[in-house]
Design an enzyme around this catalytic site. Structure first.
Site, short mmCIF file in Angstrom:
data_model
loop_
_atom_site.label_atom_id
_atom_site.label_comp_id
_atom_site.label_asym_id
_atom_site.label_seq_id
_atom_site.Cartn_x
_atom_site.Cartn_y
_atom_site.Cartn_z
CG ASN A 209 46.67 34.87 33.44
OD1 ASN A 209 46.64 35.61 32.47
ND2 ASN A 209 47.32 35.20 34.56
CG ASP A 278 44.48 35.52 42.44
OD1 ASP A 278 44.95 36.67 42.42
OD2 ASP A 278 43.37 35.23 41.98
CE LYS A 288 60.53 17.93 30.87
NZ LYS A 288 60.78 17.32 29.58
CG PHE A 322 41.44 46.32 34.26
CD1 PHE A 322 42.21 47.44 34.44
CD2 PHE A 322 40.75 46.15 33.06
CE1 PHE A 322 42.32 48.40 33.43
CE2 PHE A 322 40.85 47.09 32.06
CZ PHE A 322 41.63 48.22 32.24
CE LYS A 336 38.13 41.07 42.22
NZ LYS A 336 38.19 40.43 40.95
CE LYS A 340 42.12 43.47 44.83
NZ LYS A 340 42.88 42.72 43.84
O1 C5P Z 1 41.40 40.36 43.14
P1 C5P Z 1 41.60 40.32 41.66
O2 C5P Z 1 42.82 39.59 41.21
O3 C5P Z 1 40.44 39.85 40.89
O4 C5P Z 1 41.75 41.89 41.29
C1 C5P Z 1 42.06 42.31 40.03
C2 C5P Z 1 42.87 43.59 40.07
O5 C5P Z 1 43.89 43.48 41.05
C3 C5P Z 1 43.58 43.86 38.76
O6 C5P Z 1 43.67 45.27 38.59
C4 C5P Z 1 44.94 43.22 38.97
O7 C5P Z 1 45.96 43.82 38.17
C5 C5P Z 1 45.19 43.45 40.46
N1 C5P Z 1 45.95 42.39 41.14
C6 C5P Z 1 47.19 42.66 41.69
N2 C5P Z 1 47.87 41.69 42.36
C7 C5P Z 1 47.39 40.44 42.45
C8 C5P Z 1 46.14 40.14 41.91
C9 C5P Z 1 45.46 41.14 41.24
O8 C5P Z 1 47.65 43.79 41.57
N3 C5P Z 1 48.09 39.52 43.09
#
Ligand code: C5P
Length: 398
Positions: A209, A278, A288, A322, A336, A340
């Site tokens: 990304n 994600d 490859k 974040f 979130k 979380k």
């Molecule tokens: O759910 P989302 O990815 O948008 O949430 C963002 C936050 O969650 C960020 O702080 C990111 O570092 C954390 N995150 C994480 N593990 C993931 C996805 C996001 O710790 N697999």
């Protein structure tokens, strides 16, 4: 309070220059060494002699005067100063600095300094509100210049409005605030994640990304500077490792998960600025992948949500996440924060210019557990890191 600090005071040509005599006197009483530079216009309001007597040092005005000891000293001070205070900062001097003009002693010295610069604008209301002046202020703010807002009230030109120089006491307070060596995170262990993860497709390709890692690196640098013991778990970036920080590099989300979990129990504060993928390819091809078919199907499986896990595991830790979004920013950020189990979330809409990935600035909103939302203006990622740590410091004391 300011014992041994070197402060260069730049006085520009505004009527409130007379109030700066009091500012200099107060700074001196606090133990600072004060060196005054005046613009030519400023000498119409206050004489250099007044500042010389109050500061105890010769005052420099003219760049073309016979070279003297003190005027060489003043230039040397540009690199040795602990702080540069510009008061009153007129529309003219703000405009010059914002546009890289150095045509007198004051503007030249400002250009040469690496010290923090505090600007205290004071001028007629219409001048202050003039779009060009405001654009210059906003440009300098983004470049980490400090500004004090002018006071409202009766102005020397007979009108009422914003534009008065703040009271000398308030200016001195601001100087102290900027100069205090903030070691407010001494003894705290902070775990920070930064950058984007890379999920391997085959030995040469990955899903990644646009995260640059700049926000997380700024947080690590500032936290270490403020006395914290910082561990930075970083995805691949092109950034220079911040001084005084223990850094561990990872590539994938699951490597990041392992590294974060290994440090979580011992951490007091965790800030997850990383953009973690994600999803990842369900399996990585050993070789490859060749260009054989017209289409290529990848099956992706969900990555662990590290922050969600930390939210469940959390005991004494302050947890900050974040949320980088492209729509419905507050709704997603709020979700979130709750889901979380975070103490604070830093939300930004990455579609807004100056707020996205790979920029040096950000425009953030801070959301807290108790429902409070703070909207911050556009600022450098370094300044935002300072603000986020200030807020975390307050949360730590609750
Ligand atoms: O759910 P989302 O990815 O948008 O949430 C963002 C936050 O969650 C960020 O702080 C990111 O570092 C954390 N995150 C994480 N593990 C993931 C996805 C996001 O710790 N697999």
């Amino acid at each position: 309070m300011l014992k041994g600090k070197n402060i260069v005071v730049g006085v520009a040509g505004g009527i409130s220059a007379y109030k700066v005599v009091d500012v200099v006197s107060r700074l001196k009483k606090q133990g600072a060494n004060i060196y005054v530079i005046m613009t030519k216009a400023a000498t119409n309001f206050v004489t250099p002699l007044t500042f010389r007597e109050i500061s105890g040092h010769p005052v420099v005005v003219d760049m073309w005067a016979e070279a003297t000891n003190w005027n060489v000293e003043h230039i040397a001070l540009a690199s040795r100063a602990d702080l540069f205070l510009l008061a009153p900062a007129t529309g003219n001097i703000i405009g010059k600095i914002a546009n890289g003009i150095a045509d007198d002693m004051l503007s030249t010295t400002v250009m040469a300094t690496t010290a923090p610069i505090l600007m205290v604008p004071a001028m007629n209301t219409n001048m202050y509100l003039n779009t060009i002046v405001q654009q210059n202020i906003s440009k300098l703010t983004q470049l980490d210049y400090y500004f004090m807002d002018p006071d409202c009230g009766k102005l020397a030109c007979g009108t009422e409005g914003v534009g008065r120089l703040p009271e000398p006491e308030a200016i001195v307070e601001k100087v102290i605030e900027i100069l205090k060596t903030n070691h407010d995170f001494t003894g705290k262990k902070i775990l920070i994640t930064a950058g984007g993860t890379q999920e391997a497709i085959d030995p040469v390709r990955y899903i990644g990304n646009r995260s640059s890692g700049k926000m997380g690196y700024a947080l690590a640098e500032v936290a270490a500077h403020r006395g914290a013991k910082v561990t930075l778990i970083s995805g691949p970036t092109h950034l220079v490792s911040p001084p005084g920080v223990t850094i561990e590099f990872v590539q994938s989300a699951s490597q990041m998960q392992d590294a974060v979990l290994a440090h979580f129990a011992e951490s007091d504060i965790v800030i997850k600025a990383a953009a973690v993928a994600d999803y990842r390819p369900q399996s990585m091809s050993e070789h490859k992948i060749k260009k054989t078919g017209e289409t290529l199907h990848l099956i992706l499986e969900k990555n662990p949500d590290i922050l969600l896990q930390l939210g469940h595991l959390k005991k004494h830790q302050i947890l900050v996440g974040f949320a980088a979004e492209t729509q419905d920013l507050l709704v997603h950020a709020q979700d979130k924060l709750t889901r979380k189990n975070l103490d604070m979330i830093v939300a930004n809409d990455v579609t807004i210019p100056g707020a996205g990935f790979n920029t040096d600035t950000n425009i953030a909103k801070l959301l807290y557990r108790d429902g409070r939302i703070e909207e911050l203006p556009q600022m450098s990622k370094k300044r935002l890191a300072e603000v986020i740590l200030d807020k975390i410091h307050i949360e730590c004391r609750k």
